[in-house]
Design a protein around this motif. Sequence first.
Motif, PDB file in Angstrom:
ATOM      1  N   UNK A 150       0.892  -1.235   0.071  1.00 29.89           N
ATOM      2  CA  UNK A 150      -0.110  -0.151  -0.018  1.00 29.89           C
ATOM      3  C   UNK A 150       0.685   1.358  -0.029  1.00 29.89           C
ATOM      4  N   UNK A 151       2.213   1.255  -0.400  1.00 31.32           N
ATOM      5  CA  UNK A 151       2.799   2.148  -0.311  1.00 31.32           C
ATOM      6  C   UNK A 151       2.588   3.026  -1.763  1.00 31.32           C
ATOM      7  N   UNK A 152       3.353   4.474  -1.684  1.00 27.65           N
ATOM      8  CA  UNK A 152       2.997   5.132  -2.804  1.00 27.65           C
ATOM      9  C   UNK A 152       3.597   4.692  -3.951  1.00 27.65           C
ATOM     10  N   UNK A 153       4.866   4.010  -3.817  1.00 31.62           N
ATOM     11  CA  UNK A 153       5.766   3.432  -4.876  1.00 31.62           C
ATOM     12  C   UNK A 153       4.856   2.559  -5.651  1.00 31.62           C
ATOM     13  N   UNK A 154       4.261   1.654  -4.813  1.00 33.36           N
ATOM     14  CA  UNK A 154       3.670   0.342  -5.308  1.00 33.36           C
ATOM     15  C   UNK A 154       2.322   0.827  -6.137  1.00 33.36           C
ATOM     16  N   UNK A 155       1.836   1.869  -5.493  1.00 35.00           N
ATOM     17  CA  UNK A 155       0.515   2.273  -6.152  1.00 35.00           C
ATOM     18  C   UNK A 155       0.823   2.927  -7.440  1.00 35.00           C
ATOM     19  N   UNK A 156       1.922   3.614  -7.569  1.00 37.14           N
ATOM     20  CA  UNK A 156       2.225   4.120  -8.803  1.00 37.14           C
ATOM     21  C   UNK A 156       2.735   3.129  -9.874  1.00 37.14           C
ATOM     22  N   UNK A 157       3.281   2.126  -9.490  1.00 47.41           N
ATOM     23  CA  UNK A 157       3.222   0.610 -10.246  1.00 47.41           C
ATOM     24  C   UNK A 157       2.107   0.346 -10.832  1.00 47.41           C
ATOM     25  N   UNK A 158       1.110   0.212  -9.861  1.00 49.42           N
ATOM     26  CA  UNK A 158      -0.186  -0.035 -10.314  1.00 49.42           C
ATOM     27  C   UNK A 158      -0.789   0.645 -11.550  1.00 49.42           C
ATOM     28  N   UNK A 159      -0.575   2.022 -11.436  1.00 53.33           N
ATOM     29  CA  UNK A 159      -0.992   3.025 -12.185  1.00 53.33           C
ATOM     30  C   UNK A 159      -0.152   2.816 -13.683  1.00 53.33           C
ATOM     31  N   UNK A 160       0.934   2.479 -13.560  1.00 48.82           N
ATOM     32  CA  UNK A 160       1.688   2.260 -14.982  1.00 48.82           C
ATOM     33  C   UNK A 160       1.330   0.821 -15.502  1.00 48.82           C
ATOM     34  N   UNK A 161       0.837   0.077 -14.991  1.00 49.11           N
ATOM     35  CA  UNK A 161       0.319  -1.470 -15.342  1.00 49.11           C
ATOM     36  C   UNK A 161      -1.119  -0.912 -15.951  1.00 49.11           C
ATOM     37  N   UNK A 162      -1.962   0.143 -15.350  1.00 47.77           N
ATOM     38  CA  UNK A 162      -3.047   0.270 -15.828  1.00 47.77           C
ATOM     39  C   UNK A 162      -2.817   1.093 -17.122  1.00 47.77           C
ATOM     40  N   UNK A 163      -2.013   1.750 -17.356  1.00 46.52           N
ATOM     41  CA  UNK A 163      -1.924   2.339 -18.580  1.00 46.52           C
ATOM     42  C   UNK A 163      -1.307   1.611 -19.744  1.00 46.52           C
ATOM     43  N   UNK A 164      -0.245   0.564 -19.327  1.00 43.78           N
ATOM     44  CA  UNK A 164      -0.022  -0.314 -20.170  1.00 43.78           C
ATOM     45  C   UNK A 164      -1.161  -1.323 -20.813  1.00 43.78           C
ATOM     46  N   UNK A 165      -2.080  -1.710 -19.691  1.00 40.11           N
ATOM     47  CA  UNK A 165      -3.150  -2.519 -20.221  1.00 40.11           C
ATOM     48  C   UNK A 165      -4.237  -1.474 -21.342  1.00 40.11           C
ATOM     49  N   UNK A 166      -4.289  -0.206 -21.017  1.00 45.79           N
ATOM     50  CA  UNK A 166      -4.947   0.579 -21.951  1.00 45.79           C
ATOM     51  C   UNK A 166      -4.331   0.777 -23.254  1.00 45.79           C
ATOM     52  N   UNK A 167      -3.170   0.726 -23.256  1.00 45.13           N
ATOM     53  CA  UNK A 167      -2.239   0.754 -24.510  1.00 45.13           C
ATOM     54  C   UNK A 167      -2.256  -0.452 -25.328  1.00 45.13           C
ATOM     55  N   UNK A 168      -2.464  -1.803 -24.612  1.00 42.05           N
ATOM     56  CA  UNK A 168      -2.842  -3.137 -24.965  1.00 42.05           C
ATOM     57  C   UNK A 168      -4.250  -3.272 -25.428  1.00 42.05           C
ATOM     58  N   UNK A 169      -5.241  -2.364 -25.190  1.00 42.80           N
ATOM     59  CA  UNK A 169      -6.577  -2.634 -25.490  1.00 42.80           C
ATOM     60  C   UNK A 169      -7.359  -3.411 -24.404  1.00 42.80           C
TER      61      UNK A 169
END
Length: 440
Positions: A331-350
């Motif tokens: 639940x750290x800020x750093x881990x949540x930022x990784x989740x946000x990056x994965x979210x954007x990667x998923x968006x780019x993948x459709x």
Amino acid sequence: MGFGRVGVADGVERRGHVLLLAGDAAVRRGGVLVAPGVNVAALAMVPAGVLLGCGVPADMVCLEGVRDPNTVLTRLRVAVGATGPLFVYVSGRLTADRRGRRLHVALAGTTTGSVRYTSLPWEWLVGELRSRSTGAATVVVDLVADRAAWPLVGEYGTLPGLAGLPGVEAFGVVRGPGTPAGDGAAGGVSGYTRQWIDQLGRAPVRPSNVELHVLAAGSAGLAPGTLVVPSARELEMRSAAASGHPHHDPASVPAPVPVPVPVPDPRPGPGPGPGPGPVSGLGAEEHGPGSAVVGDPRARLHALAVGCRHEEADALARVWEQAVVERWGRVSVEAVQCVEIRADLARMAGDFVSAARLWMDAGRARLQWQGVDAAEVCDAATGALYCWTQVRDRAEALEVGPELVGLLMALPLLDPDHLRLAELRLEALRTPDRSRSLHP
């Protein structure tokens, strides 16, 4: 607030201006490399307010087939003198005066020997933009450089003169003379321009210009060697240098930025560390299943995603996230930022279902230590909404929708239009006859 007239500030009516310039077409061996008239005609179908990103009154002028550079200069001066926001689009052939080694936008009828007299000097465009004293300006170019201009473009490494102009944002692509005919084009419209148009029409709320540029450049099918301005590297450096979070106009909250936010080096080290460290932007070393990620892999992730190597990008992001979680906690800020990056990667993948879920996870996690009015929380909710609106499978959209509505209801300061949009779409999905309208 709420009582003044739209487009009026300090007693002066703000009026925006959109100038769309179609230069000379770039043709090679009978094939059209760029058809500027087609590009301008397509872009002119987008309302001026959408191009400008605001609701002030605006004028739109389209120039096609112009042969006299002074005519273009006159129109450009009128546009630059607008009291409101300015949007300038230039498409066509970029050429050069061989004797003076200066870039020009070729106009109709420009030949190798008439460049100095029948084309628009690039420095005229830059000079007029530099003289602008009021309002923001956006410049978008979709050009093909001919053999005379391409070496100069290579020397500059960018479009000269635009960087650093106060109040001016410049975006675009310049393809080389060896670009295959029809490269990335659809219906005669260049891929980059088509993607701008599609993204503006697809998103429930207007993305920012930076987001539009990144999405367009990443989806346009550009040929290798194409000059992209600004490049992914330049945008990453801006992101790393920026402090805090930019203010978003509630009327135009953008979709998630495809340039990841700064995340610390996840390598183990003594002590808890002070937080996010410097961004190297050099990418990651080779990795395998279960291996540790060395360095900051954001540039590598972006390159993989843009190259449609989405499974590799997801695998690298997961390995990186695991290393961050092991050091900083789930639940750290750093881990949540990784989740946000994965979210954007998923968006780019459709994969919009996964992207929506990941953005919601990030939003809920941030709510544990941030207020409901925090920009990061609102951005995560908006990202989830955008991705959910792209889900076309009715069952999947119904599964994610209630959870999204719950998150939006927990953010009272978020634009109420976001919640209304989600509720209306969810209601339509629950009514089979109405949900058909969601699948044109």
